[in-house]
Write an enzyme that holds these catalytic residues in place. Structure first.
Site, PDB file in Angstrom:
ATOM      1  N   TYR A   1     -11.667   1.351  10.175  1.00 43.23           N
ATOM      2  CA  TYR A   1     -12.844   1.749   9.390  1.00 43.23           C
ATOM      3  C   TYR A   1     -13.105   0.814   8.220  1.00 43.23           C
ATOM      4  O   TYR A   1     -13.994   1.049   7.432  1.00 43.23           O
ATOM      5  CB  TYR A   1     -12.701   3.197   8.896  1.00 43.23           C
ATOM      6  CG  TYR A   1     -11.404   3.473   8.172  1.00 43.23           C
ATOM      7  CD1 TYR A   1     -11.168   2.967   6.905  1.00 43.23           C
ATOM      8  CD2 TYR A   1     -10.399   4.216   8.788  1.00 43.23           C
ATOM      9  CE1 TYR A   1      -9.968   3.198   6.260  1.00 43.23           C
ATOM     10  CE2 TYR A   1      -9.198   4.456   8.143  1.00 43.23           C
ATOM     11  CZ  TYR A   1      -8.990   3.946   6.873  1.00 43.23           C
ATOM     12  OH  TYR A   1      -7.798   4.168   6.238  1.00 43.23           O
ATOM     13  N   LYS A   2     -12.313  -0.258   8.054  1.00 37.30           N
ATOM     14  CA  LYS A   2     -12.618  -1.209   6.981  1.00 37.30           C
ATOM     15  C   LYS A   2     -13.524  -2.306   7.555  1.00 37.30           C
ATOM     16  O   LYS A   2     -14.658  -2.033   7.879  1.00 37.30           O
ATOM     17  CB  LYS A   2     -11.330  -1.738   6.365  1.00 37.30           C
ATOM     18  CG  LYS A   2     -10.637  -0.643   5.522  1.00 37.30           C
ATOM     19  CD  LYS A   2      -9.297  -1.058   4.957  1.00 37.30           C
ATOM     20  CE  LYS A   2      -8.683   0.129   4.201  1.00 37.30           C
ATOM     21  NZ  LYS A   2      -7.211   0.160   4.313  1.00 37.30           N
TER      22      LYS A   2
ATOM     23  N   PHE B   1       0.843  -1.197   0.000  1.00 37.79           N
ATOM     24  CA  PHE B   1       0.000   0.000   0.000  1.00 37.79           C
ATOM     25  C   PHE B   1       0.885   1.256   0.000  1.00 37.79           C
ATOM     26  O   PHE B   1       1.924   1.270   0.667  1.00 37.79           O
ATOM     27  CB  PHE B   1      -0.886  -0.048   1.255  1.00 37.79           C
ATOM     28  CG  PHE B   1      -1.958   0.997   1.297  1.00 37.79           C
ATOM     29  CD1 PHE B   1      -3.097   0.878   0.513  1.00 37.79           C
ATOM     30  CD2 PHE B   1      -1.839   2.101   2.119  1.00 37.79           C
ATOM     31  CE1 PHE B   1      -4.098   1.841   0.567  1.00 37.79           C
ATOM     32  CE2 PHE B   1      -2.833   3.069   2.176  1.00 37.79           C
ATOM     33  CZ  PHE B   1      -3.967   2.944   1.389  1.00 37.79           C
TER      34      PHE B   1
ATOM     35  N   ARG C   1     -12.594  -3.916  -6.994  1.00 40.64           N
ATOM     36  CA  ARG C   1     -12.437  -4.552  -5.688  1.00 40.64           C
ATOM     37  C   ARG C   1     -13.784  -4.610  -4.977  1.00 40.64           C
ATOM     38  O   ARG C   1     -14.477  -3.602  -4.865  1.00 40.64           O
ATOM     39  CB  ARG C   1     -11.423  -3.747  -4.866  1.00 40.64           C
ATOM     40  CG  ARG C   1     -10.899  -4.462  -3.663  1.00 40.64           C
ATOM     41  CD  ARG C   1      -9.759  -3.681  -3.046  1.00 40.64           C
ATOM     42  NE  ARG C   1     -10.186  -2.377  -2.537  1.00 40.64           N
ATOM     43  CZ  ARG C   1      -9.520  -1.679  -1.627  1.00 40.64           C
ATOM     44  NH1 ARG C   1      -8.391  -2.138  -1.141  1.00 40.64           N
ATOM     45  NH2 ARG C   1      -9.957  -0.506  -1.210  1.00 40.64           N
TER      46      ARG C   1
ATOM     47  N   ASP D   1       1.042  -4.746   8.994  1.00 40.08           N
ATOM     48  CA  ASP D   1      -0.079  -3.837   8.774  1.00 40.08           C
ATOM     49  C   ASP D   1      -1.330  -4.706   8.638  1.00 40.08           C
ATOM     50  O   ASP D   1      -1.435  -5.528   7.721  1.00 40.08           O
ATOM     51  CB  ASP D   1       0.153  -3.005   7.506  1.00 40.08           C
ATOM     52  CG  ASP D   1      -0.913  -1.924   7.310  1.00 40.08           C
ATOM     53  OD1 ASP D   1      -2.060  -2.131   7.768  1.00 40.08           O
ATOM     54  OD2 ASP D   1      -0.597  -0.892   6.688  1.00 40.08           O
TER      55      ASP D   1
END
Ligand code: PLP
Length: 317
Positions: free
Chosen positions: A128-129, A34, A276, A103
């Site tokens: 928040y995912k 990322f 995605r 991560d």
């Protein structure tokens, strides 16, 4: 400790890691990770006088890691959903005397993670995912107990002081992981996260994972069956080897995702060609997964995505 953003926490823990392994000049990281992770690894290496070795775990084989201070990896890859073998990779780093920094942004609340069982040293992630903490929910950072006392933060804020309200002249880190706090947190964002965590307290995570796998399989097998050869598959086909999202590849992925969003199926697009789809098992049903696949089928069969309004790119993709 729940605080700040993933980005800020990763910055803190990278510095903690290189300071905990003096004399080891290398940060090991994956060049396909990322953006935040890659940018910070490069920046902290420069700040700390280290170098970065860009290599994925399958490229470590047969190479010495004796000069590595820390290896940094996303447990679940943001683009492909590939799940890294946390126990084996952590062991490999430890055998070389290096630290492991994971991560967990796409793992937490999705894929069961056993940090203590794996002996993980450091970890960060967002809430928040899959943890459903809400927009702007704070991130977290984990520092293994044996590293806490000697750790030195590069962001010594007033609220992470051992006695913040003494307003002392010099910085003295709060004990445990209290020093991970930097400044005043967003209380509303923490309150929203707390609501999500109260729900997760009641969730059987392995059962939620089984459901997410079923949702992903319903979606994927339907798309494969109805639109054979239409998309490439960026995710592992073996559901156990991918996280809770499924990534398809198509050169017109951006417009296709926009056409789906207009129909209420909210996936996202990641350059260059990734569509995605995240399957959050707590609020999506098996019927939702099937309906999402059939919406994609219709968007493709009717060429709806070719409508000019779906080609307009905003900041968020
Ligand atoms: C989502 C995500 C982040 C997000 O970083 P923020 O600072 O919370 O915006 C970081 N790393 C990975 C791997 C992610 O998937």
């Amino acid at each position: 400790m729940v605080c700040d953003s993933t980005t800020v926490n990763l910055f803190k823990l990278l510095h903690v890691a290189v300071r905990a392994r003096p004399g080891r000049p290398v940060i090991l990281a994956e060049k396909d990770d990322f953006p935040t992770d890659r940018f910070l690894v490069a920046e902290v290496a420069e700040q700390a006088g280290c170098e970065v070795r860009w290599a994925a775990p399958d490229e470590w084989r047969g190479r010495t890691l004796d000069d590595v201070a820390v290896g940094v990896l996303s447990h679940v890859h943001y683009r492909t959903g590939l799940v890294h073998d946390m126990p084996a990779i952590t062991r490999r780093l430890h055998d070389a005397g290096a630290l492991a920094l994971w991560d967990l942004s796409h793992s937490v609340g999705a894929v069961p993670v056993e940090l203590d069982a794996c002996g993980v040293d450091l970890a960060v992630g967002c809430t928040y995912k899959f943890l459903c903490g809400g927009p702007g929910a704070p991130a977290f950072a984990m520092v293994a107990r044996q590293l806490q006392a000697a750790a030195r933060t590069p962001v010594p804020g007033w609220l992470g002081h051992a006695a913040p309200f003494a307003f002392a002249p010099d910085y003295r880190p709060a004990p445990g992981v209290g020093w991970l706090v930097t400044g005043t947190p967003s209380i509303t964002a923490h309150a929203s996260l707390e609501c999500a965590l109260e729900i997760f307290d009641t969730v059987d995570l392995p059962a939620a994972r089984r459901k997410a796998i079923a949702l992903g399989e319903i979606f994927l097998t339907t798309v494969e069956h109805e639109l054979p050869g239409m998309f490439t598959l960026h995710s592992p086909r073996d559901a156990e080897a991918r996280g809770n999202h499924v990534s398809l590849g198509h050169p017109d992925g951006f417009a296709i995702v926009q056409a789906l969003i207009a129909r209420g199926v909210v996936g996202d697009f990641r350059a260059p060609d990734v569509l995605r789809f995240g399957f959050a098992p707590l609020y999506l049903s098996h019927a939702d997964a099937f309906d999402a696949a059939m919406a994609l089928v219709e968007v493709m069969r009717t060429d709806q995505w070719r409508d000019g309004r779906f080609a307009v790119r905003g900041v968020v993709t």
